[in-house]
Design a protein around this motif. Structure first.
Motif, short mmCIF file in Angstrom:
data_model
loop_
_atom_site.label_atom_id
_atom_site.label_comp_id
_atom_site.label_asym_id
_atom_site.label_seq_id
_atom_site.Cartn_x
_atom_site.Cartn_y
_atom_site.Cartn_z
N GLY A 140 0.78 -1.23 0.00
CA GLY A 140 0.00 0.00 0.00
C GLY A 140 0.81 1.27 0.00
N TYR A 141 2.12 1.17 -0.20
CA TYR A 141 2.97 2.37 -0.17
C TYR A 141 3.20 2.89 -1.59
CZ TYR A 141 3.96 0.71 4.53
OH TYR A 141 3.83 0.28 5.82
N SER A 142 3.45 4.17 -1.67
CA SER A 142 3.78 4.80 -2.95
C SER A 142 4.44 6.14 -2.67
CB SER A 142 2.53 5.00 -3.82
OG SER A 142 1.63 5.90 -3.19
N GLY A 143 5.14 6.65 -3.67
CA GLY A 143 5.73 7.97 -3.54
C GLY A 143 4.79 9.02 -4.08
N CYS A 144 5.31 10.20 -4.34
CA CYS A 144 4.54 11.24 -5.01
C CYS A 144 4.49 10.91 -6.50
CB CYS A 144 5.18 12.61 -4.79
SG CYS A 144 5.44 13.03 -3.05
N THR A 145 3.46 11.35 -7.17
CA THR A 145 3.32 11.06 -8.59
C THR A 145 3.10 12.33 -9.39
OG1 THR A 145 0.95 10.65 -8.30
CG2 THR A 145 2.42 8.74 -8.20
N SER A 146 3.66 12.35 -10.58
CA SER A 146 3.48 13.48 -11.50
C SER A 146 3.76 12.99 -12.91
CB SER A 146 4.42 14.63 -11.13
OG SER A 146 4.32 15.68 -12.07
#
Length: 325
Positions: free
Chosen positions: A161-167
């Motif tokens: 369920g983890y993730s970084g910032c997205t762009s």
């Protein structure tokens, strides 16, 4: 409001004025209207009381019909020469000496956002950050282990369920101005360094550890990671106390990894050193060499943040490796 506010230059955490829409004329006139109609509302209330006491159904019906119009009149927005829904109020929040430039603020944002939106940068902006792409972390992991190893560890991290910032389809981690790494990056590095048997155990229970709610803040992320720790560092006979999970993310191995990743990130600037860039910035004209100047401001700030990240990581105490059972 924007054209008038833009007459003043921006200064981060040093503004003298704030701009806001003024509601004073609305509130004052509404209060006057309330005062004028307060007697009518009082009469209506007393009339209702009298009607209830007399139990006169016909009069009650008439009073009910009159009451909505009375209330409506008391809250109606006034109109006239004194009312303007576009009134602007300038509030002084800091003293200015005679002859000083008066500054406004465009918000708390780093130089990248200021340059993108308004076309300028500030030296030593405390809201600057550095982005470290997930691909850069994966590349470091692949060089230390293998591409397959890195892909599997990142996959488990996502599965939990983890993730970084997205762009724009890119995933990255933020490093704060003080050199503090994003918590999700530390958790990824923790998973990367898990022993194979512990990793396999975590894979088997990963779906059970994922909650229904999204992680909204740092505490949610810490609580989620605590569940991972219960699997990777199980208590013996239920006696061992669960360690401070944040301290587990400040190990010597994770600190060393952060330093290596910071070096890889800084290598993107080429062979010049931070000292070289600072000297170029000192002699660069913000008017005649505008593009180069702002580019150097960003580079110098980011390289200083990477230096703080290294210092931050090296300050973590050395820990003894624990055998997992």
């Amino acid at each position: 409001m924007v054209p008038l506010a833009d007459l003043f230059n921006h200064k981060t955490d040093g503004e003298h004025v704030h701009f806001t829409k003024s509601d004073d004329s609305d509130s004052d006139e509404e209060e006057d209207g309330d005062d004028q109609n307060s007697g009518e509302e009082g009469d209506v209330d007393q009339s209702n009381i009298d009607l209830v006491e007399e139990k006169d159904d016909d009069d009650q019906s008439n009073a009910s019909a009159d009451e909505p119009s009375t209330v409506e009149n008391s809250t109606a927005k006034p109109s006239g020469e004194g009312y303007n829904d576009e009134d602007l109020e300038m509030i002084i929040v800091r003293d200015a000496n005679p002859g000083d430039e008066v500054y406004n603020t465009y918000g708390t944002m780093g130089n990248a956002a200021l340059l993108h939106r308004y076309g300028f940068t500030e030296l030593d902006n405390p809201y600057d950050i550095v982005n470290i792409d997930l691909t850069l972390v994966t590349k470091w992991c692949s060089s230390k282990y293998s591409h397959r190893y890195a892909k599997a560890r990142v996959s488990l991290w996502h599965k939990l369920g983890y993730s970084g910032c997205t762009s724009e389809d890119a995933e990255y981690f933020e490093i704060s101005y003080d050199g503090e790494p994003q918590l999700e990056l530390l958790i990824l590095l923790y998973i990367i360094f898990l022993e194979p048997e512990v990793y396999d155990k975590l894979v088997c229970v990963a779906e059970d550890l994922v909650g229904d709610d999204d992680q909204h803040d740092e505490q949610d992320t810490i609580d989620s990671f605590a569940k991972v720790v219960e699997v990777t560092r199980p208590a013996k006979n239920g006696v061992e106390k669960l360690p401070d999970v944040k301290k587990l993310l400040q190990s010597e191995s994770i600190g060393s990894a952060l330093s290596s990743i910071a070096d890889n990130r800084e290598s993107l600037y080429g062979s010049s050193t931070l000292k070289d860039d600072e000297e170029k910035l000192r002699t660069c004209s913000p008017v005649g060499e505008r593009n180069i100047y702002h580019s150097l401001v960003l580079r110098v700030s980011e390289r200083k943040i990477l230096g703080r990240l290294r210092k931050h990581a090296c300050s973590w105490p050395k820990t003894k490796k624990r055998k997992h059972t």
